[in-house]
Design a protein around this motif. Structure first.
Motif, PDB file in Angstrom:
ATOM      1  N   THR A 217       4.578 -15.617  -0.903  1.00 51.35           N
ATOM      2  CA  THR A 217       3.335 -15.031  -0.828  1.00 51.35           C
ATOM      3  C   THR A 217       3.020 -14.134  -2.250  1.00 51.35           C
ATOM      4  O   THR A 217       3.922 -13.986  -3.007  1.00 51.35           O
ATOM      5  CB  THR A 217       3.156 -14.023   0.351  1.00 51.35           C
ATOM      6  OG1 THR A 217       4.093 -12.899   0.005  1.00 51.35           O
ATOM      7  CG2 THR A 217       3.612 -14.746   1.702  1.00 51.35           C
ATOM      8  N   VAL A 218       1.640 -14.080  -2.269  1.00 50.84           N
ATOM      9  CA  VAL A 218       1.295 -13.106  -3.306  1.00 50.84           C
ATOM     10  C   VAL A 218       1.892 -11.705  -3.347  1.00 50.84           C
ATOM     11  O   VAL A 218       2.434 -11.358  -4.497  1.00 50.84           O
ATOM     12  CB  VAL A 218      -0.468 -13.041  -3.268  1.00 50.84           C
ATOM     13  CG1 VAL A 218      -0.691 -11.753  -4.404  1.00 50.84           C
ATOM     14  CG2 VAL A 218      -1.161 -14.181  -3.234  1.00 50.84           C
ATOM     15  N   LYS A 219       2.205 -11.240  -2.312  1.00 48.53           N
ATOM     16  CA  LYS A 219       3.088  -9.890  -2.231  1.00 48.53           C
ATOM     17  C   LYS A 219       4.485  -9.963  -2.486  1.00 48.53           C
ATOM     18  O   LYS A 219       4.843  -9.310  -3.515  1.00 48.53           O
ATOM     19  CB  LYS A 219       2.849  -9.162  -0.980  1.00 48.53           C
ATOM     20  CG  LYS A 219       3.282  -7.755  -0.721  1.00 48.53           C
ATOM     21  CD  LYS A 219       3.171  -7.362   0.730  1.00 48.53           C
ATOM     22  CE  LYS A 219       1.829  -6.919   0.646  1.00 48.53           C
ATOM     23  NZ  LYS A 219       1.643  -6.055   2.178  1.00 48.53           N
ATOM     24  N   ILE A 221       5.605 -12.429  -4.549  1.00 51.08           N
ATOM     25  CA  ILE A 221       5.620 -12.601  -6.022  1.00 51.08           C
ATOM     26  C   ILE A 221       5.736 -11.388  -6.990  1.00 51.08           C
ATOM     27  O   ILE A 221       6.116 -11.052  -7.774  1.00 51.08           O
ATOM     28  CB  ILE A 221       4.600 -13.614  -6.614  1.00 51.08           C
ATOM     29  CG1 ILE A 221       4.940 -14.994  -5.771  1.00 51.08           C
ATOM     30  CG2 ILE A 221       4.532 -13.899  -7.894  1.00 51.08           C
ATOM     31  CD1 ILE A 221       3.787 -15.937  -5.898  1.00 51.08           C
ATOM     32  N   ALA A 222       4.519 -10.404  -6.377  1.00 50.89           N
ATOM     33  CA  ALA A 222       4.134  -9.290  -7.093  1.00 50.89           C
ATOM     34  C   ALA A 222       5.501  -8.319  -7.153  1.00 50.89           C
ATOM     35  O   ALA A 222       5.812  -7.760  -8.142  1.00 50.89           O
ATOM     36  CB  ALA A 222       3.044  -8.578  -6.257  1.00 50.89           C
ATOM     37  N   LYS A 223       6.455  -8.214  -6.056  1.00 52.02           N
ATOM     38  CA  LYS A 223       7.338  -7.311  -5.951  1.00 52.02           C
ATOM     39  C   LYS A 223       8.292  -8.036  -6.815  1.00 52.02           C
ATOM     40  O   LYS A 223       9.238  -7.132  -7.571  1.00 52.02           O
ATOM     41  CB  LYS A 223       7.880  -7.455  -4.551  1.00 52.02           C
ATOM     42  CG  LYS A 223       9.007  -6.596  -4.112  1.00 52.02           C
ATOM     43  CD  LYS A 223       9.288  -6.323  -2.817  1.00 52.02           C
ATOM     44  CE  LYS A 223      10.407  -5.395  -2.654  1.00 52.02           C
ATOM     45  NZ  LYS A 223      10.844  -5.064  -1.029  1.00 52.02           N
ATOM     46  N   LYS A 224       8.630  -9.199  -6.902  1.00 49.15           N
ATOM     47  CA  LYS A 224       9.682  -9.818  -7.809  1.00 49.15           C
ATOM     48  C   LYS A 224       9.364  -9.566  -9.335  1.00 49.15           C
ATOM     49  O   LYS A 224      10.264  -9.425 -10.020  1.00 49.15           O
ATOM     50  CB  LYS A 224       9.880 -11.379  -7.714  1.00 49.15           C
ATOM     51  CG  LYS A 224      10.483 -11.786  -6.377  1.00 49.15           C
ATOM     52  CD  LYS A 224      10.981 -13.263  -6.616  1.00 49.15           C
ATOM     53  CE  LYS A 224      12.165 -13.714  -5.279  1.00 49.15           C
ATOM     54  NZ  LYS A 224      11.886 -15.242  -5.397  1.00 49.15           N
ATOM     55  N   CYS A 235       2.189  -2.658  -9.709  1.00 48.03           N
ATOM     56  CA  CYS A 235       1.726  -3.363 -11.192  1.00 48.03           C
ATOM     57  C   CYS A 235       1.436  -4.863 -10.834  1.00 48.03           C
ATOM     58  O   CYS A 235       0.916  -5.659 -11.512  1.00 48.03           O
ATOM     59  CB  CYS A 235       2.818  -2.927 -12.103  1.00 48.03           C
ATOM     60  SG  CYS A 235       2.303  -1.395 -12.914  1.00 48.03           S
ATOM     61  N   GLY A 236       2.450  -5.442  -9.653  1.00 44.88           N
ATOM     62  CA  GLY A 236       2.571  -6.947  -9.645  1.00 44.88           C
ATOM     63  C   GLY A 236       1.176  -7.312  -9.173  1.00 44.88           C
ATOM     64  O   GLY A 236       0.656  -8.286  -9.488  1.00 44.88           O
ATOM     65  N   ILE A 237       0.715  -6.507  -8.075  1.00 48.39           N
ATOM     66  CA  ILE A 237      -0.613  -7.141  -7.487  1.00 48.39           C
ATOM     67  C   ILE A 237      -1.819  -6.829  -8.596  1.00 48.39           C
ATOM     68  O   ILE A 237      -2.636  -7.707  -8.551  1.00 48.39           O
ATOM     69  CB  ILE A 237      -0.980  -5.893  -6.294  1.00 48.39           C
ATOM     70  CG1 ILE A 237      -0.086  -6.355  -4.983  1.00 48.39           C
ATOM     71  CG2 ILE A 237      -2.503  -6.537  -5.765  1.00 48.39           C
ATOM     72  CD1 ILE A 237      -0.188  -7.720  -4.656  1.00 48.39           C
ATOM     73  N   SER A 238      -1.575  -5.951  -9.515  1.00 46.81           N
ATOM     74  CA  SER A 238      -2.512  -5.967 -10.502  1.00 46.81           C
ATOM     75  C   SER A 238      -2.580  -6.896 -11.512  1.00 46.81           C
ATOM     76  O   SER A 238      -3.741  -7.499 -11.947  1.00 46.81           O
ATOM     77  CB  SER A 238      -2.231  -4.491 -11.443  1.00 46.81           C
ATOM     78  OG  SER A 238      -2.335  -3.271 -10.603  1.00 46.81           O
TER      79      SER A 238
END
Length: 279
Positions: A217-219, A221-224, A235-238
């Motif tokens: 999921t997008v979340k 990936i953002a965390k990774k 910052c990942g979601i940004s």
């Protein structure tokens, strides 16, 4: 006495540059302070034309987001005045319609159109005037009378005029664009102060590769990304928002963006597509 006061008010706005200029130099005829009693007023900073915009309804604000995201739109002028005022007064007289007036003084006011939009296609610029109104308000005969004055004014200017209702402004798409709107330039955001252009591009390519794999999921990936690049939470979601706002990725914005889902990418901007292939 009231006539002198009215003229002074209009002259002052003209002297202040209201309703004049192009691009970043444009100043709307009406600003929120002029109509402080309206409860749905909003100010936003533009991305395409970086200046402050003034809106008097959610519908105006949502329409602005669509204009901002459109590749065809090159300039947006909101609360645009129909000047000279004498012209709309003459039109009203010809139509046998009462001109819009100041409720306190009953004097004719300078009428405005919500948006004067400049588009560019094949190098040709074109102006269109658009008035925003909720569908139910179009049942009001007085509203339609004032729109008729507006329509004739723009017809005489040789500019296409039209009414836009909430039906033509998809709320979900507007909200999605609002979600990413402030993320075109990450360098001004908290968490990216020390990042170079190269760093942001590197992170963008990383995120893009993960999105294209369609395994997380997008979340997730953002965390990774935050863990791998040592970024603070959020910052990942940004980075994801940045990819959407700068149109590195083309996704379906008619559906509500859900960070907890695996996202389908319709297309990747050519320059980034080549960079992903090269890695």
């Amino acid at each position: 006495m009231s006539k002198r006061k009215r003229s002074t008010s209009i002259d002052k706005k003209l002297k202040d540059g209201r309703g004049q200029g192009l691009g970043t130099d444009y100043k709307p005829w009406l600003v929120i302070q002029d109509l402080a009693s309206l409860g749905r007023s909003t100010r936003l900073n533009g991305y395409k034309i970086p200046r402050q915009y003034e809106f008097f309804s959610d519908l105006e604000r949502n329409y602005f987001y669509l204009l901002e995201y459109s590749d065809d739109v090159v300039d947006i002028r909101e609360q645009y005045p129909l000047l000279p005022r004498e012209e709309t007064i003459v039109i009203a007289d010809e139509l046998g319609i009462k001109h819009a007036t100041d409720p306190k003084t009953n004097e004719p006011i300078v009428m405005t159109t919500d948006f004067l939009v400049t588009t560019s296609k094949d190098g040709q610029h074109e102006h269109v005037a658009r008035t925003l109104k909720y569908k139910n308000d179009l049942m009001d005969e007085r509203v339609l009378e004032k729109f008729e004055i507006e329509r004739v004014y723009w017809e005489r200017q040789g500019i296409d005029w039209g009414i836009v209702t909430e039906i033509e402004v998809p709320k979900t798409m507007a909200h999605n664009i609002a979600f990413v709107h402030n993320y075109a330039d990450l360098s001004v955001l908290e968490g990216f102060e020390e990042c170079s252009t190269y760093d942001i591009e590197d992170m963008s390519i990383y995120f893009l590769q993960m999105l294209l794999a369609q395994e997380e999921t997008v979340k997730e990936i953002a965390k990774k990304l935050e863990n791998n690049f040592g970024l603070v939470v959020g910052c990942g979601i940004s980075i994801f928002r940045h990819l959407v706002m700068t149109k590195v990725i083309d996704i379906d914005l008619s559906e509500k963006l859900d960070m907890n889902k695996i996202l389908h990418i319709k297309a990747v901007r050519t320059d980034f597509s080549e960079k992903v292939k090269a890695i």
